[in-house]
Design a protein around this motif. Structure first.
Motif, PDB file in Angstrom:
ATOM      1  N   ARG A 113      45.572  45.664  35.135  1.00  0.00           N
ATOM      2  CA  ARG A 113      46.394  44.464  35.269  1.00  0.00           C
ATOM      3  C   ARG A 113      45.822  43.283  34.501  1.00  0.00           C
ATOM      4  O   ARG A 113      44.618  43.090  34.437  1.00  0.00           O
ATOM      5  CB  ARG A 113      46.514  44.078  36.744  1.00  0.00           C
ATOM      6  N   ALA A 114      46.734  42.495  33.970  1.00  0.00           N
ATOM      7  CA  ALA A 114      46.375  41.249  33.301  1.00  0.00           C
ATOM      8  C   ALA A 114      47.537  40.281  33.513  1.00  0.00           C
ATOM      9  O   ALA A 114      48.692  40.694  33.553  1.00  0.00           O
ATOM     10  CB  ALA A 114      46.123  41.467  31.819  1.00  0.00           C
TER      11      ALA A 114
ATOM     12  N   GLY B 193      37.075  37.096  25.779  1.00  0.00           N
ATOM     13  CA  GLY B 193      35.994  36.467  26.528  1.00  0.00           C
ATOM     14  C   GLY B 193      35.511  37.408  27.616  1.00  0.00           C
ATOM     15  O   GLY B 193      35.725  38.627  27.530  1.00  0.00           O
ATOM     16  N   ARG B 194      34.910  36.875  28.647  1.00  0.00           N
ATOM     17  CA  ARG B 194      34.405  37.712  29.742  1.00  0.00           C
ATOM     18  C   ARG B 194      35.553  38.295  30.568  1.00  0.00           C
ATOM     19  O   ARG B 194      35.567  39.478  30.883  1.00  0.00           O
ATOM     20  CB  ARG B 194      33.469  36.906  30.645  1.00  0.00           C
ATOM     21  N   THR B 195      36.533  37.453  30.913  1.00  0.00           N
ATOM     22  CA  THR B 195      37.686  37.912  31.694  1.00  0.00           C
ATOM     23  C   THR B 195      39.007  37.697  30.965  1.00  0.00           C
ATOM     24  O   THR B 195      40.027  38.228  31.383  1.00  0.00           O
ATOM     25  CB  THR B 195      37.772  37.163  33.048  1.00  0.00           C
TER      26      THR B 195
ATOM     27  N   ALA C 110      42.258  39.339  32.817  1.00  0.00           N
ATOM     28  CA  ALA C 110      42.235  40.614  33.536  1.00  0.00           C
ATOM     29  C   ALA C 110      42.099  40.291  35.021  1.00  0.00           C
ATOM     30  O   ALA C 110      41.303  39.426  35.399  1.00  0.00           O
ATOM     31  CB  ALA C 110      41.060  41.464  33.065  1.00  0.00           C
ATOM     32  N   ILE C 111      42.901  40.964  35.859  1.00  0.00           N
ATOM     33  CA  ILE C 111      42.845  40.697  37.294  1.00  0.00           C
ATOM     34  C   ILE C 111      42.673  41.995  38.080  1.00  0.00           C
ATOM     35  O   ILE C 111      43.058  43.074  37.621  1.00  0.00           O
ATOM     36  CB  ILE C 111      44.093  39.936  37.782  1.00  0.00           C
ATOM     37  N   ASP C 112      42.101  41.844  39.273  1.00  0.00           N
ATOM     38  CA  ASP C 112      41.914  42.999  40.157  1.00  0.00           C
ATOM     39  C   ASP C 112      43.122  43.152  41.080  1.00  0.00           C
ATOM     40  O   ASP C 112      44.124  42.437  40.939  1.00  0.00           O
ATOM     41  CB  ASP C 112      40.594  42.888  40.929  1.00  0.00           C
ATOM     42  N   GLU C 113      43.016  44.056  42.065  1.00  0.00           N
ATOM     43  CA  GLU C 113      44.126  44.333  42.978  1.00  0.00           C
ATOM     44  C   GLU C 113      44.512  43.122  43.812  1.00  0.00           C
ATOM     45  O   GLU C 113      45.640  43.021  44.306  1.00  0.00           O
ATOM     46  CB  GLU C 113      43.767  45.498  43.928  1.00  0.00           C
ATOM     47  N   ASP C 114      43.571  42.183  44.002  1.00  0.00           N
ATOM     48  CA  ASP C 114      43.838  40.975  44.788  1.00  0.00           C
ATOM     49  C   ASP C 114      44.300  39.800  43.923  1.00  0.00           C
ATOM     50  O   ASP C 114      44.447  38.681  44.418  1.00  0.00           O
ATOM     51  CB  ASP C 114      42.583  40.573  45.572  1.00  0.00           C
TER      52      ASP C 114
ATOM     53  N   PRO D 184      40.404  37.122  38.937  1.00  0.00           N
ATOM     54  CA  PRO D 184      39.867  37.506  37.631  1.00  0.00           C
ATOM     55  C   PRO D 184      38.755  38.537  37.763  1.00  0.00           C
ATOM     56  O   PRO D 184      37.966  38.516  38.718  1.00  0.00           O
ATOM     57  CB  PRO D 184      39.310  36.192  37.084  1.00  0.00           C
ATOM     58  N   ARG D 185      38.736  39.454  36.822  1.00  0.00           N
ATOM     59  CA  ARG D 185      37.669  40.474  36.779  1.00  0.00           C
ATOM     60  C   ARG D 185      37.176  40.602  35.351  1.00  0.00           C
ATOM     61  O   ARG D 185      37.914  40.303  34.400  1.00  0.00           O
ATOM     62  CB  ARG D 185      38.193  41.818  37.293  1.00  0.00           C
TER      63      ARG D 185
END
Length: 132
Positions: free
Chosen positions: A56-57, A87-89, A119-123, A126-127
């Motif tokens: 996911r993004a 970048g990092r995320t 980039a995002i996690d399930e919640d 940002p990841r």
């Protein structure tokens, strides 16, 4: 990608979406709605972002969108997207949209913009992006 030349055109390796502008995509004046075109560009950038993020993004910013020429009902719309920085995320993706009339082969740039995704996690948080 940032080529403005209609003679040379964009890099076909970066094609992300190709669609036809239809009557349902028009604003009350009968012109193709800018929001429809922006959504096509966001979808194209989202495809690139999801592949790079391996998941996911989310869109967090759009920079520099200027409409150079209108899109007409029946025009083929081609959207090109290229990852330009990471970048990092987050990642920045350059997106260009071109139109081609049904009756000729000339491609004309309609608009361009830089889309920033995270980039995002399930919640929805940002990841870090995975290593390339």
């Amino acid at each position: 990608m940032r080529s403005k030349s209609t003679a040379k055109g964009p890099n076909e390796a970066n094609i992300a979406i190709r669609t036809i502008a239809m009557p349902a995509d028009t604003n009350p004046n009968g012109d193709i709605f800018g929001g429809w075109l922006m959504s096509q560009m966001d979808l194209a950038a989202g495809n690139v972002a999801a592949r790079r993020a391996v998941g996911r993004a989310a869109t967090i910013a759009v920079e520099g969108m200027t409409f150079h020429t209108p899109v007409h009902v029946g025009d083929e719309v081609s959207v090109y997207a290229e990852l330009i920085s990471v970048g990092r995320t987050s990642m920045k993706i350059s997106v260009e949209a071109y139109r081609r009339s049904r009756h000729n082969d000339e491609r004309i740039m309609v608009t361009e913009a830089d889309f920033t995704f995270v980039a995002i996690d399930e919640d929805g948080k940002p990841r870090p992006l995975p290593l390339p």
